[in-house]
Design an enzyme around this catalytic site. Structure first.
Site, PDB file in Angstrom:
ATOM      1  N   MET A 162      36.178  35.338  44.383  1.00 34.31           N
ATOM      2  CA  MET A 162      36.826  35.958  45.854  1.00 34.31           C
ATOM      3  C   MET A 162      36.560  37.468  45.702  1.00 34.31           C
ATOM      4  SD  MET A 162      41.009  36.150  45.316  1.00 34.31           S
ATOM      5  CE  MET A 162      41.643  37.129  43.947  1.00 34.31           C
ATOM      6  N   TYR A 439      45.102  44.231  38.855  1.00 33.21           N
ATOM      7  CA  TYR A 439      44.296  43.368  39.847  1.00 33.21           C
ATOM      8  C   TYR A 439      45.321  42.304  40.305  1.00 33.21           C
ATOM      9  CZ  TYR A 439      43.225  40.112  35.885  1.00 33.21           C
ATOM     10  OH  TYR A 439      43.033  39.227  34.954  1.00 33.21           O
ATOM     11  N   GLU A 440      44.769  41.778  41.411  1.00 36.19           N
ATOM     12  CA  GLU A 440      45.238  40.877  42.477  1.00 36.19           C
ATOM     13  C   GLU A 440      46.497  41.595  42.903  1.00 36.19           C
ATOM     14  OE1 GLU A 440      43.860  38.596  42.884  1.00 36.19           O
ATOM     15  OE2 GLU A 440      42.458  38.216  41.121  1.00 36.19           O
ATOM     16  N   GLY A 441      46.423  42.699  43.181  1.00 35.71           N
ATOM     17  CA  GLY A 441      47.481  43.566  43.678  1.00 35.71           C
ATOM     18  C   GLY A 441      48.392  44.478  42.612  1.00 35.71           C
TER      19      GLY A 441
END
Length: 598
Positions: A162, A439-441
């Protein structure tokens, strides 16, 4: 030395026993998967983790990935390990059988993910990102794209990524500049640069399928003008075989603190051919199908690091001789006692252990809701499961990874000076764990999501399945005739009451001043997570008491369960009350200084 054997007995406990009475189980979809079959899957996954992935963890960290002539090379042994992994069907474990998957429940898939992450976190990102990408494609892409890409991605022949982040924008995706220009044949030409792309390029699969956020020429500003595009590294031919190279180039790989065997790439798209996934200007919603899946998986990454850090520290503590036990020599025939006799070492080991067991149980509860949300035939159960997943996703991501970082540091502390050098391998856990909080927020963003969205949405509806479950168990077990169980229930009831009061306080203050919610967010997330872990430990203790009373076997396991529960209620859960007192002070001291005073 890095030590890991999958904790299969505890995995079987959380899978088969701990939540047997909740509303998220008994799904017709999974009736064919008997306990014996699922146990066999876990046992084989444990073998792969121990024999195939773990031996490459330290060497992969040492060697890292390299970029050669525009192609990323993974460390020695990774390609062979990936082939073994793919051929064994592990890449397709929980995917839909329509696309070649095996259709196992997420409850089992998350336990297998834990094993993969514990034994080799860098390796886990390659199949992990692919699974997330297939979720987004399956949920939003047109049928022709699904048919062209999902079978090979589900099988692991092709991998996925992504592509969100750009150099000037991370969390604030409304600032992204990558553009997509429509073509007459229905495709798009995508141009722009992305950074921090996990598994962005490598030599493990024949093709890499990028999911890219970009703007159409007439897109409105901000997040309402973002679309999602599928952009392959190689353009497939009509027969599904690999065709010409697309204009997708690796501009560089990041030199990171940890995860050195995972290729984190800078990707340049230059009129790269791609196809729209979902609706124009609705790309963020489509991408978040993948992001939310990945956030739960990142929490499981934290759990995996926690478990291997714990096991490695235990192995060292049993072997390292240093000093004598405070109450007198435990092994007088030796020159010194092993350090596991010392109370402070026990404190560290028990903390790591209850973190791992608590996260595993809480993760399994969330995984059951993931399955029920998708497959229950009861619309009311599906709705409650959806609310529960929404609430627990930021908690699983943030709490599990925060605790993983703590556990990894405790492992280093257990080893002492030997933990600080590379020889023993535990310092790698600290470095690898650190990114999971980012990561991923980032975990701060997860906390803001919890208090700003999940807590406030629909008059707090997402909180209700969690609050009702905890309240019912406490009310039931405070009346228990067993003094230990009633004491555990009373402790949970007290801290649950503090959580309820804190929830109401934040909601009231936030209506007047949103900064009050932001100031409380991180502590509130941890508080809610600790109460959730307390719920699982109380249920575990109740079951352990019953099994021991029945004399139904495995007495050592259930006796140990009671001991870990006691440590949690004595030493960990009281943090929730402290967090309540911290949150109660409000934002004043936090926001007092003007920016120039820092």
């Amino acid at each position: 030395m890095q030590t890991y054997n999958a904790p299969l007995r505890d995995m079987r406990f959380v899978l088969h026993e701990l939540f047997a009475d909740d509303e998220f189980g008994g799904l017709e979809k999974f009736e064919e998967f008997t306990p014996d079959l699922l146990d066999a899957v876990l046992e084989e996954a444990a073998r792969v983790a121990r024999d195939v992935l773990l031996p490459l963890n330290a060497s992969g960290d040492e060697e890292g990935c390299v970029l050669e002539n525009g192609v990323v090379r993974t460390p020695k042994g990774f390609k062979q390990a990936y082939d073994t992994f793919r051929e064994g069907g592990w890449a397709s474990l929980a995917s839909d059988p329509e696309w070649g998957g095996q259709g196992l429940p997420e409850t089992v898939n998350k336990l297998v993910e834990e094993m993969i992450c514990a034994s080799n976190l860098s390796f886990s990102l390659y199949p992990g990102l692919t699974h997330g990408a297939t979720t987004a494609i399956e949920g939003h892409a047109a049928e022709d794209l699904k048919r062209a890409y999902l079978p090979k991605m589900v099988s692991g022949e092709w991998s996925g990524t992504m592509c969100l982040t750009e150099a000037h924008c991370g969390t604030d995706l409304g600032l992204l500049r990558t553009k997509a220009v429509p073509q007459e044949d229905g495709s798009y030409k995508v141009t722009g640069s992305k950074i921090f792309i996990s598994a962005g390029d490598h030599d493990l699969t024949d093709n890499v399928i990028h999911l890219v956020l970009a703007r159409l020429p007439d897109a409105p500003a901000g997040v309402k003008g973002i679309s999602l595009f599928l952009v392959p590294k190689y353009l497939p031919k009509d027969d599904g075989t690999i065709g010409p190279r697309n204009n997708v180039a690796v501009a560089g790989i990041e030199h990171k603190m940890g995860l050195k065997a995972s290729a984190t790439c800078q990707i340049a798209f230059d009129d790269s051919i791609g196809w729209l996934v979902g609706q124009p200007n609705k790309g963020l919603a489509a991408m978040f199908t993948m992001m939310n899946t990945e956030r739960v998986s990142v929490g499981i990454q934290g759990l995996g690091i926690n478990e291997i850090a714990y096991q490695s520290a235990v192995a060292y503590a049993k072997e390292r001789l240093q000093g004598r036990a405070l109450g007198g020599a435990k092994q007088p025939e030796l020159s010194a006692d092993p350090i596991i006799v010392h109370p402070d070492v026990r404190r560290m080991l028990m903390t790591m252990r209850v973190y791992a067991e608590g996260c595993r149980a809480l993760g399994q509860w969330a995984s059951r809701a993931l399955d029920a949300e998708k497959h229950s035939k009861d619309p009311e159960v599906r709705a409650r499961a959806t609310d529960f997943v929404a609430l627990m996703t930021p908690v699983v991501k943030a709490l599990f990874t925060d605790l993983a970082s703590e556990a990894a540091n405790l492992a280093v502390q257990t080893y002492g000076g030997h933990g600080y050098i590379r020889e023993h391998g535990v310092e790698q856990f600290v470095r690898d764990a650190r990114i999971t909080q980012i990561y991923e927020g980032t975990n701060g963003i997860q906390a803001l999501d919890l208090v700003g969205r999940k807590m406030a949405a629909n008059m707090g509806r997402a909180m209700r399945p969690f609050f009702h479950a905890v309240s019912a168990l406490c009310e039931d077990l405070t009346k228990s005739q067993d003094p230990q169980i009633s004491a555990f229930a009373g402790a949970l009831m007290q801290n649950f009451g503090a959580l309820q009061l804190t929830t109401a306080t934040i909601a009231r203050k936030a209506m007047k001043d949103p900064e009050e919610a932001g100031a409380a967010a991180s502590e509130y997330l941890r508080m809610l997570g600790l109460v959730g872990m307390g719920y699982t430990f109380l249920k575990a203790a109740q079951i352990a008491k019953a099994r021991l009373g029945e004399g139904s076997g495995d007495a050592d396991f259930y006796t140990t369960k009671l001991a870990t529960a006691a440590f949690f209620f004595d030493r960990i859960l009281p943090q929730a009350t402290t967090l309540f007192l911290t949150i109660k002070t409000g934002k004043a001291s936090m926001m007092a200084l003007p920016a120039e005073a820092f």
